[in-house]
Design a protein around this motif. Structure first.
Motif, PDB file in Angstrom:
ATOM      1  N   LEU A 193       0.891  -1.244  -0.006  1.00  0.00           N
ATOM      2  CA  LEU A 193      -0.031   0.013  -0.116  1.00  0.00           C
ATOM      3  C   LEU A 193       0.901   1.084  -0.037  1.00  0.00           C
ATOM      4  N   HIS A 194       1.859   1.150   0.629  1.00  0.00           N
ATOM      5  CA  HIS A 194       2.887   2.409   0.561  1.00  0.00           C
ATOM      6  C   HIS A 194       3.989   2.320  -0.355  1.00  0.00           C
ATOM      7  N   PHE A 195       4.408   1.127  -0.906  1.00  0.00           N
ATOM      8  CA  PHE A 195       5.642   1.006  -1.760  1.00  0.00           C
ATOM      9  C   PHE A 195       5.071  -0.079  -2.946  1.00  0.00           C
ATOM     10  N   PRO A 196       4.293   0.160  -3.555  1.00  0.00           N
ATOM     11  CA  PRO A 196       3.625  -1.093  -4.508  1.00  0.00           C
ATOM     12  C   PRO A 196       4.444  -1.468  -5.586  1.00  0.00           C
ATOM     13  N   SER A 197       4.659  -2.796  -5.486  1.00  0.00           N
ATOM     14  CA  SER A 197       5.396  -3.259  -6.736  1.00  0.00           C
ATOM     15  C   SER A 197       4.753  -3.174  -8.173  1.00  0.00           C
ATOM     16  N   GLU A 198       3.301  -3.181  -8.216  1.00  0.00           N
ATOM     17  CA  GLU A 198       2.599  -3.111  -9.354  1.00  0.00           C
ATOM     18  C   GLU A 198       1.217  -2.318  -9.079  1.00  0.00           C
ATOM     19  N   GLU A 199       0.736  -1.615 -10.036  1.00  0.00           N
ATOM     20  CA  GLU A 199      -0.512  -0.879  -9.713  1.00  0.00           C
ATOM     21  C   GLU A 199      -1.788  -1.929  -9.416  1.00  0.00           C
ATOM     22  N   ASP A 200      -1.596  -3.282  -9.600  1.00  0.00           N
ATOM     23  CA  ASP A 200      -2.874  -3.996  -9.308  1.00  0.00           C
ATOM     24  C   ASP A 200      -2.724  -4.378  -8.080  1.00  0.00           C
ATOM     25  N   ARG A 201      -1.421  -4.421  -7.377  1.00  0.00           N
ATOM     26  CA  ARG A 201      -1.287  -4.998  -5.977  1.00  0.00           C
ATOM     27  C   ARG A 201      -1.839  -4.043  -4.920  1.00  0.00           C
ATOM     28  N   VAL A 202      -2.095  -2.746  -5.107  1.00  0.00           N
ATOM     29  CA  VAL A 202      -2.608  -1.663  -4.627  1.00  0.00           C
ATOM     30  C   VAL A 202      -3.986  -2.261  -4.035  1.00  0.00           C
ATOM     31  N   VAL A 203      -4.928  -2.494  -5.113  1.00  0.00           N
ATOM     32  CA  VAL A 203      -6.052  -3.096  -4.761  1.00  0.00           C
ATOM     33  C   VAL A 203      -6.177  -4.318  -4.042  1.00  0.00           C
ATOM     34  N   VAL A 204      -5.354  -5.288  -4.480  1.00  0.00           N
ATOM     35  CA  VAL A 204      -5.449  -6.594  -3.353  1.00  0.00           C
ATOM     36  C   VAL A 204      -4.803  -6.235  -1.918  1.00  0.00           C
ATOM     37  N   ALA A 205      -3.992  -5.234  -1.914  1.00  0.00           N
ATOM     38  CA  ALA A 205      -3.452  -4.963  -0.500  1.00  0.00           C
ATOM     39  C   ALA A 205      -4.630  -4.205   0.343  1.00  0.00           C
ATOM     40  N   ARG A 206      -5.199  -3.623  -0.290  1.00  0.00           N
ATOM     41  CA  ARG A 206      -6.502  -2.817   0.226  1.00  0.00           C
ATOM     42  C   ARG A 206      -7.310  -3.686   0.823  1.00  0.00           C
ATOM     43  N   GLU A 207      -7.585  -4.767  -0.041  1.00  0.00           N
ATOM     44  CA  GLU A 207      -8.622  -5.646   0.313  1.00  0.00           C
ATOM     45  C   GLU A 207      -8.275  -6.468   1.653  1.00  0.00           C
ATOM     46  N   ARG A 208      -6.838  -6.552   1.871  1.00  0.00           N
ATOM     47  CA  ARG A 208      -6.646  -7.259   3.209  1.00  0.00           C
ATOM     48  C   ARG A 208      -6.914  -6.387   4.355  1.00  0.00           C
ATOM     49  N   LEU A 209      -6.745  -4.978   4.219  1.00  0.00           N
ATOM     50  CA  LEU A 209      -7.195  -4.051   5.113  1.00  0.00           C
ATOM     51  C   LEU A 209      -8.898  -4.117   5.362  1.00  0.00           C
ATOM     52  N   ALA A 210      -9.304  -4.363   4.202  1.00  0.00           N
ATOM     53  CA  ALA A 210     -10.902  -4.186   4.377  1.00  0.00           C
ATOM     54  C   ALA A 210     -11.528  -5.594   4.981  1.00  0.00           C
ATOM     55  N   LEU A 211     -10.807  -6.762   4.775  1.00  0.00           N
ATOM     56  CA  LEU A 211     -11.039  -7.847   5.411  1.00  0.00           C
ATOM     57  C   LEU A 211     -10.812  -7.921   6.951  1.00  0.00           C
TER      58      LEU A 211
END
Length: 661
Positions: A193-211
Motif C-alpha cells: 500500500l505504501h510502496f507498491p510493486s505493481e498498480e494491481d497490487r494496491v487493490v489486493v492489498a487494500r482488500e486485506r485491510l478491508a477484510l
C-alpha cells in the motif's frame, strides 16, 4: 525491528520534534502511521535513455552528474546541473533548494524523475542514489496528505524504514482466507500500500485491510451481543391466551404473525430481548408491538413506547386505544411532571418519557425509529434494573450487508408483506412545465371525491428559503404554501404545518386534517415519521434530490394507506444525470429493500441512517456493498484462534451506541 504496537519514538529518523508533530496528528504507534495511506501514486517507473525521453511525460532517467553550479537571482539560489548517459545529456534546474548542492556529487550516477519541458530541460526533478529498492524514483511513488505536516520525501523514508523492519507474527486471517478469497498477509499488504510493486497490487492489498476491518467490526458486534446477553436481570414475561386479542380491526398477515411469535418467544426469557422490527410504512409494525405490550401488561408489568415526535406519540396513543380498548394506556408529554403508577399499563410518549424510565421500570421498552434519538437518550435503558426487554421499530429498510455486520448483535424480525388491502403507489418524476396540469388534476380529484376525501401532502425540505447560493432553488414550505394557495383558491382548502408553529397551531392543523377540513397540506418531512393519515391519497415531494431513496420511500408510504390508490409526484431542480437516474429508479421500484440496497451503493450507510445520529457512516477500507468480502469475513471469524486480536478498534461511544440500538 518494529511491531505494529511499537511507539513511534523508537523509529529511526523520528526525533523529538517530529514525534510531537505526529502525535498532534493522532499518530502514536507504528500502526497509526502505517494507516495513513497515500492519497494517490505517481508512476515514475517509466525508464528512458536521455535521447529517447519524450517531453511532458513523467519519467525516470539514469545518468551521471557532469556539472553542478549555483547562482542567485533576486536573492534566490538557483541550482543547475548537467547530466549524461550513453545516449546524450540534459540540463536540470532547481529553485531555492540548497539540499541539491549538498547532496549531488559530480561524477556519480543517480536516478532523476520529472518531466522534460519544451526547452529540453527538466525543472525541479526528484533524485536519489542508484538502488534496487528506490523510494522516490523509478517506481510507483506514494503521495500523501499534508495533514501530517511532513515533507513527502521525509515521510516516505520513514515509512520505508518501518516496512523493511516490520515484524508481524503468523497471519491467521490470510491463511484462512486463502481458499475463499486470497489476500496477502498483513505485512505484505501494508508494504504494497505504501510502496507498491505493481498498480494491481494496491487493490489486493487494500482488500486485506478491508477484510481486517470487517472482521473487527463483526467481532465487535458479537462481543456486544455477548455483553447484552450477560445482562441477565430481565424479568421473563409470561404470555397468556389468547396470544392475539379478539376484535382486531383486521387479520394479521403471515409475516406479522411470524414476527409476533419471535418477539413473544424472546419475552419469555430472562435474557433481555434486543430485537429490531423492520417493516415499510403501513406494514403493521405498531399492531405487532401493541400486542407485545398488551401481553406485558397482562403479566402485571409496565410497557413503554417511545416515539421521536409528539405528533407520532399522539398518533400511536389514538391508534392503540382504538385497537386495544381494554388496555390501559397513558400519553406522557414533556409537560407532565407527575403520573400514576397505580396499575400495570402502557405508557406512550416522546424522549421526555426516557427520563422517567427509572421510575416506571418497564418490562418492555419499544423505540419507534430509534436512529432519530441520540446515543445518550438510547443509552438510558442500559442503566435500568431490572433490565427491560427492548424492541426497536424502523421503517428504514436495512441492507443485508449491514444486518450481517453492524447489526449482527441484534435479533431481526422483518415484516416484508403489506396488508392485503394495500396497492402499490403510482410514482412519477415530473418536469416543471407539468406542474400546472398536475395541480389541475388534483383539483379535479378533490371536486369529484368531495371535501377532505382526496387529501394531498406537499413536502418541502426547508421551512424558509435558504440564503445559501447552493440551496437557492431548494423548495421551502412557506413559499410553496403561498404558491399552492394562490393556484387552488377556492378549489381546495390549503393549510401549512411545520416545526416552528406553536403547539396550539400544530394541534389545530392536525385536528382539521383528521376532521377532513383540509384538502392539501404543505409541510416538511415531519410526516416521514409523524403523521398516520389513512385518507391521504397523493404526495408531492419538492426538491426530491435532497432526499435519500429510503426517506423518499417512507414519505411515499404515507399515502394510500386505507386501500385507495396512492399517487406520488417528484419534482427536482437538479439537471445531473446521476440524480435523474436515481429518481427514475425510485419511480419504478416499490420494494423498500431494493431501494435500501441502491441507497447504500449510491450514497453510503451514513445517508440511510443519518451520519450524526448513527455514528457508523462510511468504512475506512471496506465497502458496505462488497457482499463477497463480508461473506468471507463471516466464514473466517469463527475459525480464528481465541488469542486473535484485530488491528482495528472501535471508540467507546460507538460501542455504547451499537449496544443501545
Amino acid at each position: 525491528m518494529y511491531r505494529l504496537s511499537s511507539p513511534l519514538g523508537v523509529v529511526r529518523g523520528i526525533g523529538p520534534k517530529l514525534l510531537e508533530t505526529l502525535q498532534t496528528a493522532g499518530c502514536q504507534t507504528v500502526l497509526d502511521l502505517l494507516l495513513q495511506l497515500p492519497l494517490r501514486y505517481e508512476d515514475r517507473s517509466q525508464f528512458f535513455a536521455i535521447s529517447d525521453a519524450p517531453q511532458d511525460t513523467l519519467l525516470t532517467l539514469k545518468a551521471k552528474v557532469l556539472k553542478l553550479s549555483t547562482f542567485y537571482k533576486n536573492r534566490r539560489p538557483i541550482t543547475t546541473a548537467k547530466i549524461a548517459d550513453d545516449s546524450g545529456s540534459l540540463n536540470l534546474m532547481w529553485f531555492n533548494n540548497s539540499f541539491v548542492k549538498q547532496t549531488l556529487k559530480v561524477g556519480q550516477e543517480y536516478f532523476f524523475s520529472g518531466k522534460i519541458n519544451d526547452r529540453g530541460s527538466m525543472v525541479q526533478p526528484t533524485f536519489e542514489k542508484i538502488s534496487d529498492n528506490t523510494i522516490h524514483t523509478n517506481r510507483l511513488v506514494p503521495i500523501y496528505s499534508s495533514v501530517l505536516k511532513m515533507k513527502q520525501g521525509s515521510l516516505r523514508r520513514i515509512l520505508m524504514e518501518i516496512t523493511q523492519q516490520l515484524v508481524i507474527g503468523k497471519d491467521q486471517v490470510s491463511d484462512l482466507a486463502e481458499k475463499l478469497h486470497p489476500v496477502p498477509n498483513i505485512s505484505q499488504a501494508l508494504t504494497e500500500l505504501h510502496f507498491p510493486s505493481e498498480e494491481d497490487r494496491v487493490v489486493v492489498a487494500r482488500e486485506r485491510l478491508a477484510l481486517e476491518e470487517l472482521l473487527a467490526l463483526i467481532n465487535h458486534s458479537l462481543q456486544l451481543k455477548e455483553q447484552w446477553e450477560s445482562l441477565t436481570s430481565a424479568e421473563a414475561i409470561e404470555t397468556r391466551p389468547p396470544l392475539i386479542p379478539k376484535g382486531l380491526p383486521y387479520e394479521l398477515t403471515g409475516t406479522q404473525n411470524r414476527c409476533l411469535t419471535e418477539i413473544l418467544a424472546d419475552l419469555k426469557k430472562k435474557i433481555p430481548m434486543n430485537r429490531i422490527l423492520i417493516g415499510d410504512v403501513g406494514a403493521g409494525k405498531t399492531i405487532v408491538a401493541g400486542i407485545a405490550c398488551w401481553q406485558t401488561v397482562l403479566d402485571g408489568k409496565y410497557a413503554v413506547i417511545v416515539a421521536p415526535t409528539q405528533i407520532l406519540a399522539q398518533q400511536h396513543f389514538v391508534t392503540l386505544q382504538g385497537i386495544f380498548p381494554k388496555l390501559p394506556i397513558t400519553l406522557i408529554s414533556g409537560k407532565e411532571k407527575k403520573f400514576e403508577l397505580d396499575k400495570p399499563q402502557l405508557f406512550v410518549g416522546t424522549h421526555a418519557l426516557i427520563n422517567k424510565l427509572d421510575k416506571i421500570k418497564p418490562g418492555l421498552l419499544v423505540y419507534d425509529e430509534q436512529h432519530r434519538f441520540g446515543v445518550k437518550q438510547r443509552s438510558e435503558a442500559l442503566r435500568l434494573k431490572p433490565f427491560p426487554h427492548v424492541l426497536t421499530m424502523t421503517a428504514t429498510p436495512i441492507p443485508r450487508t449491514l444486518l450481517l455486520t453492524i447489526f449482527s448483535h441484534l435479533s431481526v424480525s422483518v415484516i416484508d408483506e403489506l396488508p392485503k388491502n394495500r396497492v402499490p403507489t403510482k410514482t412519477w418524476v415530473l418536469p416543471e412545465p407539468k406542474r400546472a396540469d398536475m395541480y389541475q388534476w388534483i383539483a379535479n380529484q378533490v371536486k369529484a371525491a368531495g371535501p377532505g376525501q382526496f387529501q394531498t401532502l406537499v413536502i418541502c425540505p426547508f421551512i424558509d428559503l435558504s440564503h445559501s447560493a447552493a440551496l437557492e432553488n431548494v423548495a421551502s414550505t412557506k413559499e410553496k404554501f403561498e404558491q399552492v394557495k394562490k393556484f387552488f383558491g377556492k378549489k381546495a382548502k390549503v393549510d401549512l404545518l411545520h416545526g416552528r408553529l406553536s403547539n396550539k397551531e400544530k394541534d389545530r392543523v392536525i385536528s382539521d386534517l383528521f376532521a377532513k377540513k383540509i384538502d392539501i397540506l404543505v409541510t416538511t418531512p415531519i410526516v416521514e415519521v409523524g403523521i398516520d393519515l389513512p385518507q391521504a391519497s397523493a404526495i408531492i415531494i419538492e426538491s426530491a434530490e435532497r432526499f435519500g431513496l429510503a426517506s423518499l420511500h417512507q414519505l411515499r408510504g404515507r399515502v394510500g394507506r386505507a386501500g385507495q390508490q396512492g399517487f406520488c409526484m417528484l419534482f427536482s431542480e437538479s439537471k445531473g444525470r446521476i440524480v435523474k437516474n436515481r429518481l427514475q429508479q425510485f419511480s419504478q421500484i416499490t420494494n423498500g429493500q431494493q431501494l435500501a440496497e441502491l441507497d447504500l451503493k449510491n450514497r453510503g450507510a451514513g445517508d440511510i441512517f443519518g451520519v450524526e445520529q448513527s455514528g457508523f457512516g462510511d468504512l475506512q477500507f471496506a465497502s458496505w456493498t462488497n457482499f463477497e468480502l463480508i461473506s468471507v469475513a463471516q466464514k473466517v471469524l469463527p475459525k480464528l484462534n481465541k488469542d486473535w486480536k484485530p488491528i482495528f478498534t472501535f471508540e467507546s461511544e460507538k460501542s455504547k451506541e451499537l449496544l443501545a440500538n
